[in-house]
Design a protein around this motif. Structure first.
Motif, PDB file in Angstrom:
ATOM      1  N   SER A   7     -83.016 -35.914 -39.530  1.00  0.00           N
ATOM      2  CA  SER A   7     -83.753 -36.268 -38.209  1.00  0.00           C
ATOM      3  C   SER A   7     -82.968 -35.840 -36.914  1.00  0.00           C
ATOM      4  N   ARG A   8     -81.719 -36.118 -36.985  1.00  0.00           N
ATOM      5  CA  ARG A   8     -80.829 -35.754 -35.827  1.00  0.00           C
ATOM      6  C   ARG A   8     -80.774 -34.444 -35.252  1.00  0.00           C
ATOM      7  N   TYR A  13     -82.073 -27.741 -34.124  1.00  0.00           N
ATOM      8  CA  TYR A  13     -82.626 -26.546 -34.948  1.00  0.00           C
ATOM      9  C   TYR A  13     -83.971 -25.892 -34.404  1.00  0.00           C
ATOM     10  N   LEU A  14     -84.733 -26.393 -33.995  1.00  0.00           N
ATOM     11  CA  LEU A  14     -85.865 -25.779 -33.402  1.00  0.00           C
ATOM     12  C   LEU A  14     -85.481 -25.159 -32.166  1.00  0.00           C
ATOM     13  N   GLY A  38     -92.554 -33.640 -41.990  1.00  0.00           N
ATOM     14  CA  GLY A  38     -93.312 -34.411 -40.772  1.00  0.00           C
ATOM     15  C   GLY A  38     -92.458 -34.650 -39.500  1.00  0.00           C
ATOM     16  N   GLU A  39     -91.314 -34.953 -39.491  1.00  0.00           N
ATOM     17  CA  GLU A  39     -90.622 -35.479 -38.148  1.00  0.00           C
ATOM     18  C   GLU A  39     -90.359 -34.068 -37.472  1.00  0.00           C
ATOM     19  N   LEU A  40     -90.190 -33.002 -38.453  1.00  0.00           N
ATOM     20  CA  LEU A  40     -90.036 -31.518 -37.769  1.00  0.00           C
ATOM     21  C   LEU A  40     -91.231 -31.246 -36.864  1.00  0.00           C
ATOM     22  N   ARG A  44     -91.460 -30.761 -32.841  1.00  0.00           N
ATOM     23  CA  ARG A  44     -91.878 -29.470 -32.364  1.00  0.00           C
ATOM     24  C   ARG A  44     -93.125 -29.955 -31.369  1.00  0.00           C
ATOM     25  N   GLU A  45     -93.867 -30.774 -31.673  1.00  0.00           N
ATOM     26  CA  GLU A  45     -95.171 -31.128 -30.636  1.00  0.00           C
ATOM     27  C   GLU A  45     -94.413 -31.860 -29.264  1.00  0.00           C
ATOM     28  N   GLY A  46     -93.555 -32.752 -29.665  1.00  0.00           N
ATOM     29  CA  GLY A  46     -92.816 -33.394 -28.437  1.00  0.00           C
ATOM     30  C   GLY A  46     -92.216 -32.506 -27.532  1.00  0.00           C
ATOM     31  N   MET A  47     -91.389 -31.421 -28.087  1.00  0.00           N
ATOM     32  CA  MET A  47     -90.847 -30.355 -27.212  1.00  0.00           C
ATOM     33  C   MET A  47     -91.767 -29.622 -26.616  1.00  0.00           C
ATOM     34  N   ALA A  48     -92.830 -29.301 -27.078  1.00  0.00           N
ATOM     35  CA  ALA A  48     -93.885 -28.764 -26.514  1.00  0.00           C
ATOM     36  C   ALA A  48     -94.503 -29.240 -25.190  1.00  0.00           C
TER      37      ALA A  48
END
Length: 367
Positions: A7-8, A13-14, A38-40, A44-48
Motif C-alpha cells: 500500500s505505501r 510506483y505509479l 484494487g488499491e492500485l 491511480r484514480e486519486g492521483m488523476a
C-alpha cells in the motif's frame, strides 16, 4: 519487501519514483495480490483527481487557525462508530489523501548534476565536494569565494557566481525553471524557445535559445545582459524582448525596463533609465506616463540620440508612452527605418499586434 501488502509504495510506483528493483517488486506483488490491485486502481484514480485540481494559495486565516489548534490541548480520543457506508467513504478519501500527499511532496522531476567550480558551494546545508545531484525544491548557495555549475538536463548549463542563492523550481524535460533569489548566474542554453525559465522578484527571464547573465538583489532590482540569441523578460503582462548585445534593467514593482544595446549613446541610456524608473511611476504595461515628472524630457533625449539600431528601444517605447507621444516615437522610427510594405501609420499608433510584430521582424535585421 512487504510484510503483507504494498500500500505505501503504490503512489510512488505509479509516479515512477521507485528505483528499478523496488518497481519490479511492487509489480510482482500486485500481480498476485487482489487487494493491492484494487488499491492500485484507487490510487491511480486519486492521483488523476489531484492532477486535475487547480492550484490556489491557502487563505491567511487558515494558518492562524492551524496555529491556534496546535496551541490547544489535545482532546481525549473516543472510539468512533460509523455505518459501513461512511467507513467505506472514509477509506476511499484516505486513498485520495495519500495520493494527494505524494503528489504535493513528490520530487519535482528529474535530478540535475551540480559541479563545484571553486570554493565550497552547498545544496541546502550540504557542501558539494566535487559533484552532486539537485532536484526541484532544493537550492544552491555560494559564498564570496564559491562557484558552481548546474547541468540543466540536456539543454545547457548555468554557472552560479559568488554570493548567489538560486533554487530549482521545476526540473522536467518539458520545463526547466529556476528562481534567482539574489546574486548572479550565467546561462548557456541550446533548446527550443520557452523550455528554460529563471524567476526573479521583479521578472522572469524566458529563454528563446540564448546565452546571458542575470543579476539581482533580494529586492528584485537587477540587470539582464544577453550575449547570444534572445531572451524575453516578463513581469505581470509587461514584456521586454532582449537580443544579443543588449541589456535590460528591472526594478521591484515595475518589472523590466526598456532594452537598449550596450553600445548605445550614454545620454540615451541615462535618459531611458530616468524614463523607466524615475519618471511619473509605473503604470499597467507601461514605463510610466511621460506627461509628468521627468518622463517628457527623458523621452526627448532618447528620440534625439537614437540611431538606426536603437529602433529596438523605440519599438518597445511605442507601447510604453502616452498616446500623445506615440506619434513622436513613430515618426522617429519611420525616419530611421520605415515600416515594411503593408504596414501603415494608424494600425501602429493603435498598437495593432500584427503590425507591431511585422515591423519588429523587419527591424531585427538591423539589430
Amino acid at each position: 519487501m512487504f510484510d503483507k501488502h504494498a500500500s505505501r509504495q503504490l503512489a510512488a510506483y505509479l509516479d515512477g519514483g521507485l528505483d528499478s528493483r523496488a518497481t519490479a517488486d511492487v509489480k510482482t506483488h500486485v500481480a498476485s495480490c487482489e487487494r493491492c490491485r484494487g488499491e492500485l486502481e484507487q490510487t491511480r484514480e486519486g492521483m488523476a483527481m489531484v492532477e486535475a485540481l487547480p492550484l490556489a494559495p491557502a487563505p491567511h486565516h487558515l494558518w492562524t487557525a492551524i496555529e491556534s489548534a496546535l496551541d490547544r490541548p489535545a482532546a481525549v480520543e473516543r472510539p468512533a462508530v460509523f455505518p459501513w457506508r461512511f467507513a467505506a467513504a472514509a477509506a476511499a478519501l484516505g486513498i485520495v489523501a495519500v495520493a494527494a500527499l505524494w503528489y504535493v511532496d513528490r520530487p519535482r522531476g528529474e535530478s540535475w548534476e551540480v559541479v563545484r567550480l571553486a570554493g565550497s558551494p552547498s545544496i541546502g546545508s550540504e557542501r558539494i565536494a566535487e559533484t552532486a545531484l539537485i532536484r526541484g525544491g532544493q537550492s544552491i548557495e555560494t559564498d564570496g569565494s564559491s562557484r558552481a555549475r548546474i547541468q540543466i538536463g540536456e539543454i545547457g548549463s548555468v554557472d552560479v557566481e559568488p554570493n548567489t542563492q538560486v533554487a530549482i523550481v521545476v526540473a522536467r524535460s518539458s520545463e526547466h525553471r529556476l528562481a534567482l533569489r539574489s546574486g548572479e548566474i550565467a546561462a548557456k542554453i541550446l533548446a527550443p524557445p520557452r523550455l528554460f525559465f529563471v524567476e526573479t522578484p521583479s521578472g522572469t527571464a524566458v529563454d528563446l535559445g540564448c546565452e546571458y547573465t542575470l543579476r539581482c538583489d533580494r529586492s528584485g532590482e537587477g540587470i539582464l545582459r544577453v550575449q547570444a540569441g534572445w531572451v524575453a523578460f516578463e513581469f505581470e503582462g509587461r514584456e521586454s524582448l532582449v537580443p544579443a548585445g543588449a541589456t535590460c534593467r528591472t526594478r521591484p514593482g515595475i518589472g523590466p525596463g526598456t532594452p537598449y544595446f550596450d553600445d548605445a549613446p550614454e545620454p540615451l541610456i541615462k535618459a531611458l533609465d530616468a524614463f523607466d524608473f524615475h519618471g511619473a511611476g509605473p503604470g499597467p504595461g507601461a514605463g510610466g506616463s511621460v506627461g509628468r515628472g521627468g518622463g517628457a524630457k527623458a523621452l526627448s533625449v532618447v528620440l534625439a540620440e537614437s540611431r538606426t539600431r536603437d529602433t529596438l528601444t523605440l519599438w518597445h517605447l511605442l507601447s510604453r508612452v502616452d498616446a500623445g507621444d506615440r506619434v513622436r516615437v513613430y515618426e522617429r522610427m519611420e525616419a530611421l527605418s520605415p515600416p515594411p510594405e503593408g504596414i501603415s501609420r494608424q494600425p501602429v499608433l493603435a498598437l495593432d499586434a500584427e503590425s507591431l510584430r511585422r515591423w519588429r521582424e523587419e527591424l531585427a535585421w538591423t539589430w
